[in-house]
Design a protein around this motif. Structure first.
Motif, mmCIF file in Angstrom:
data_model
loop_
_atom_site.group_PDB
_atom_site.id
_atom_site.type_symbol
_atom_site.label_atom_id
_atom_site.label_comp_id
_atom_site.label_asym_id
_atom_site.label_seq_id
_atom_site.Cartn_x
_atom_site.Cartn_y
_atom_site.Cartn_z
ATOM 1 N N LYS A 59 34.468 61.713 42.060
ATOM 2 C CA LYS A 59 34.443 60.503 42.781
ATOM 3 C C LYS A 59 33.284 59.933 43.230
ATOM 4 N N LYS A 60 32.346 60.940 43.365
ATOM 5 C CA LYS A 60 30.994 60.295 43.730
ATOM 6 C C LYS A 60 30.214 59.659 42.552
ATOM 7 N N ILE A 61 30.600 60.075 41.328
ATOM 8 C CA ILE A 61 29.966 59.446 40.237
ATOM 9 C C ILE A 61 30.846 58.239 40.189
ATOM 10 N N PHE A 62 32.117 57.986 40.474
ATOM 11 C CA PHE A 62 32.910 56.654 40.295
ATOM 12 C C PHE A 62 32.333 55.512 41.425
ATOM 13 N N ALA A 63 32.177 56.179 42.496
ATOM 14 C CA ALA A 63 31.543 55.350 43.618
ATOM 15 C C ALA A 63 30.230 54.558 43.098
ATOM 16 N N VAL A 64 29.304 55.237 42.293
ATOM 17 C CA VAL A 64 28.028 54.609 42.133
ATOM 18 C C VAL A 64 28.422 53.691 40.917
ATOM 19 N N ALA A 65 29.012 54.136 39.886
ATOM 20 C CA ALA A 65 29.359 53.254 38.772
ATOM 21 C C ALA A 65 30.139 52.099 39.117
ATOM 22 N N PHE A 66 31.035 52.057 39.910
ATOM 23 C CA PHE A 66 31.920 51.163 40.517
ATOM 24 C C PHE A 66 30.978 50.093 41.091
ATOM 25 N N GLY A 67 30.072 50.469 42.035
ATOM 26 C CA GLY A 67 29.218 49.544 42.633
ATOM 27 C C GLY A 67 28.487 48.898 41.747
ATOM 28 N N MET A 68 27.681 49.522 40.614
ATOM 29 C CA MET A 68 27.043 48.738 39.611
ATOM 30 C C MET A 68 27.669 47.901 38.868
ATOM 31 N N GLY A 96 38.991 29.153 35.979
ATOM 32 C CA GLY A 96 38.914 29.417 37.393
ATOM 33 C C GLY A 96 40.143 30.062 37.967
ATOM 34 N N PRO A 97 41.126 29.696 38.096
ATOM 35 C CA PRO A 97 42.300 30.294 38.524
ATOM 36 C C PRO A 97 42.531 31.668 37.969
ATOM 37 N N LEU A 98 42.364 32.000 36.893
ATOM 38 C CA LEU A 98 42.544 33.333 36.365
ATOM 39 C C LEU A 98 41.675 34.329 37.092
ATOM 40 N N MET A 99 40.156 33.703 37.102
ATOM 41 C CA MET A 99 39.049 34.678 37.689
ATOM 42 C C MET A 99 39.625 34.742 39.058
ATOM 43 N N ALA A 100 40.075 33.801 39.823
ATOM 44 C CA ALA A 100 40.207 33.813 41.181
ATOM 45 C C ALA A 100 41.314 34.738 41.479
ATOM 46 N N TYR A 101 42.502 34.738 40.487
ATOM 47 C CA TYR A 101 43.703 35.673 40.613
ATOM 48 C C TYR A 101 43.043 37.416 40.637
ATOM 49 N N GLU A 102 41.905 37.487 39.633
ATOM 50 C CA GLU A 102 41.175 38.847 39.247
ATOM 51 C C GLU A 102 40.736 39.315 40.840
ATOM 52 N N VAL A 103 40.162 38.320 41.550
ATOM 53 C CA VAL A 103 39.593 38.730 42.780
ATOM 54 C C VAL A 103 40.440 39.170 43.795
ATOM 55 N N LEU A 104 41.416 37.986 43.889
ATOM 56 C CA LEU A 104 42.207 38.212 45.096
ATOM 57 C C LEU A 104 43.451 39.313 44.938
ATOM 58 N N LEU A 109 42.356 44.872 45.894
ATOM 59 C CA LEU A 109 43.166 46.209 45.833
ATOM 60 C C LEU A 109 42.131 47.319 45.562
ATOM 61 N N GLU A 110 41.257 47.108 44.854
ATOM 62 C CA GLU A 110 40.155 48.461 44.530
ATOM 63 C C GLU A 110 39.386 48.664 45.789
ATOM 64 N N ALA A 111 38.818 47.435 46.466
ATOM 65 C CA ALA A 111 37.904 47.733 47.396
ATOM 66 C C ALA A 111 38.648 47.951 48.775
ATOM 67 N N GLY A 112 40.021 47.626 48.621
ATOM 68 C CA GLY A 112 40.703 48.193 50.101
ATOM 69 C C GLY A 112 40.877 49.291 49.951
ATOM 70 N N PHE A 113 41.194 50.023 49.063
ATOM 71 C CA PHE A 113 41.694 51.375 49.060
ATOM 72 C C PHE A 113 40.518 52.318 48.583
ATOM 73 N N MET A 135 46.385 53.398 44.044
ATOM 74 C CA MET A 135 45.941 51.876 44.180
ATOM 75 C C MET A 135 44.949 51.518 43.613
ATOM 76 N N VAL A 136 43.638 52.381 43.681
ATOM 77 C CA VAL A 136 42.263 52.169 42.916
ATOM 78 C C VAL A 136 42.248 52.116 41.642
ATOM 79 N N ALA A 137 43.157 53.043 40.854
ATOM 80 C CA ALA A 137 43.320 53.196 39.411
ATOM 81 C C ALA A 137 44.042 51.973 38.898
ATOM 82 N N PHE A 138 45.189 51.515 39.658
ATOM 83 C CA PHE A 138 45.962 50.410 39.362
ATOM 84 C C PHE A 138 45.200 49.011 39.571
ATOM 85 N N GLY A 139 44.424 48.947 40.502
ATOM 86 C CA GLY A 139 43.464 47.782 40.841
ATOM 87 C C GLY A 139 42.599 47.930 39.459
#
Length: 470
Positions: A59-68, A96-104, A109-113, A135-139
């Motif tokens: 999980k520590k390695i995931f946190a760094v890789a996710f941030g980068m 544009g809308p597809l990229m926005a859906y990805e963020v929203l 979902l990833e960042a929230g959990f 939820m992080v995995a699903f995100g």
């Protein structure tokens, strides 16, 4: 500045450089997020301490890789607004809308959990912590879905109209999202992410087994990695074959470049294993080939005719050399992964999985292979799309913003310097974490939280709370 270094070429180099850095982090974090969810589930199911140790380790390695991955991804949108602003204007109503859906959806979902997954086990309980991990995995998978939908639409555009000012406008969102190449591209990329992670996990486990083959956590993760390679690699080869057939149907010029077929073959095309493409003479020099095998693979008929690049206008042909070689690098690494997985299966059947130094050395050597294969596959598909950004409809040269070559060169140099220091430091830190063997850590209880809340609650007596005293 040399005349050959045009603004278009520099902008393409800059995009290729940044996307090559970016893609390796999502490829790793997609697989690692699912791996963490599996580890957490197995820990809750079996209460085997090895799974708990591995979860805390990765999980520590995931946190760094996710941030980068997040930081490197932000740069991509920057380039849409500068070097490729004409593309952004033309394709923006669809992309544009597809990229926005990805963020929203996915990123939120990833960042929230993510925080709960990283720090919440001792505060929210095992059940909610498992839900957050899932939820992080699903995100991460949802993020891949949206991004690959965008990318696939650029390869096989569908469900669009063109308005009076030449913009692509949405007509049918179902056809846009589920465009003809999307399912094949999504499955191929997700399996590639899983294999990339399995190779890294296997390499780290093998490294520690070479130093101490009694480490339970390393043994467990090496076993899981070998099972993953053995089972998923054949599925990936099948998915890649289906993806290739879909590409032949919608982007035949790309397949012709991949196969090195400058000429048409009316009586069955050979499979060129190796050779040196000679685009000036329109042939492959020193070709090592198997007669009619390409027709058998692509048409399931030894004598089926296959068209060559001689049927495509010169101006619409992709660069053959890059596509030809990147495709072979990807395929070669795929079969090496299959070989490693079967080697692991053979060692397991002989009860030598944890006592096979040469297998462990091979696993360590193959650790970066997934990243190389992902990059090679990405180069094959993206360079094979040239000279178009939206296949058959919008040329790359017509997608460029009115920028000057010196300006693009300056930003390219800045990217190279910053990436070297920032991501170099990040990768070095990840490698240092991987070099430490996974060891069990003390697990605190649900009530072992902070001893003081904003200074308004009296601290516990350490003598009455040994866990916090540690």
């Amino acid at each position: 500045m040399p005349d050959a270094m045009t603004a278009e070429l520099l902008a393409r180099i800059q995009f290729a450089f940044t996307v090559s850095f970016h893609i390796v982090f999502p490829a790793f974090s997609i697989g690692l997020a699912s791996y963490l969810a599996v580890l957490n589930g197995l820990w809750l199911w079996t209460r085997d301490e090895a799974y708990h140790t591995l979860f805390n380790y990765w999980k520590k390695i995931f946190a760094v890789a996710f941030g980068m991955g997040v930081v490197s991804g932000l740069v991509m949108s920057y380039q849409f607004g500068t070097n490729w602003s004409v593309f952004a204007d033309k394709a923006g109503p669809v992309v544009g809308p597809l990229m926005a859906y990805e963020v929203l959806s996915a990123f939120f979902l990833e960042a929230g959990f993510l925080g709960i997954m990283l720090f919440g086990r001792n505060r929210v309980g095992d059940g909610l912590h498992m839900a957050a991990t899932a939820m992080v995995a699903f995100g991460t998978l949802l993020s891949a879905t949206w991004i690959l939908s965008v990318n696939s639409w650029m390869h096989t555009p569908a469900g669009y109209g063109i308005n009076d000012v030449g913009q692509f406008v949405p007509v049918d969102w179902w056809k846009i999202v589920f465009n003809p190449s999307f399912p094949y591209r999504l499955v191929h990329m997700v399996l590639a992410a899983y294999l990339t992670t399995a190779l890294v996990v296997g390499a780290v486990a093998a490294w520690h087994l070479l130093h101490d083959n009694r480490n339970r956590a390393a043994r467990r993760s090496f076993s899981m990695s070998m099972w993953m390679l053995c089972i998923v690699t054949p599925l990936q080869i099948f998915a890649g074959d289906q993806h290739g057939l879909n590409t032949l149907e919608h982007q035949p010029a790309k397949v012709m470049a991949m196969e090195g077929h400058y000429d048409s073959h009316p009586d069955g095309a050979p499979l060129i294993l190796f050779g040196i493409p000679n685009s000036e003479e329109k042939r492959v020099d020193y070709a090592v080939q198997i007669p009619k095998l390409s027709s058998l693979i692509l048409k399931h008929d030894l004598n089926a005719p296959l068209a060559g690049l001689d049927t495509i206008p010169e101006a619409d042909q992709p660069p053959v050399g890059i596509v030809f070689w990147s495709f072979r690098v990807m395929i070669s690494l795929g079969f090496l992964m299959l070989g490693l997985g079967f080697w692991g299966l053979w060692a397991r059947m002989r009860d030598r999985l944890y006592d096979a130094p040469w297998l462990h050395r091979a696993a360590v050597a193959m650790g970066p292979a997934g990243f190389v294969a992902v990059l090679a596959g990405w180069i094959t598909t993206e360079v094979g799309r040239q000279p178009f950004t939206v296949y058959g409809l919008l040329r790359t040269a017509d997608s460029l913003a009115p920028v000057q070559a010196p300006a693009v060169a300056a930003s390219l140099i800045a990217f190279v310097v910053v990436y070297f220091f920032v991501f170099g430091a990040g990768v070095y830190y990840i490698l240092r974490m991987m070099a430490k063997e996974p060891t069990p850590a003390a697990r605190l209880g649900l009530r072992d939280g902070p001893v003081r809340a904003a200074g308004s609650v009296a601290a516990h007596d350490d003598d009455q709370n040994p866990a916090m005293a540690e």
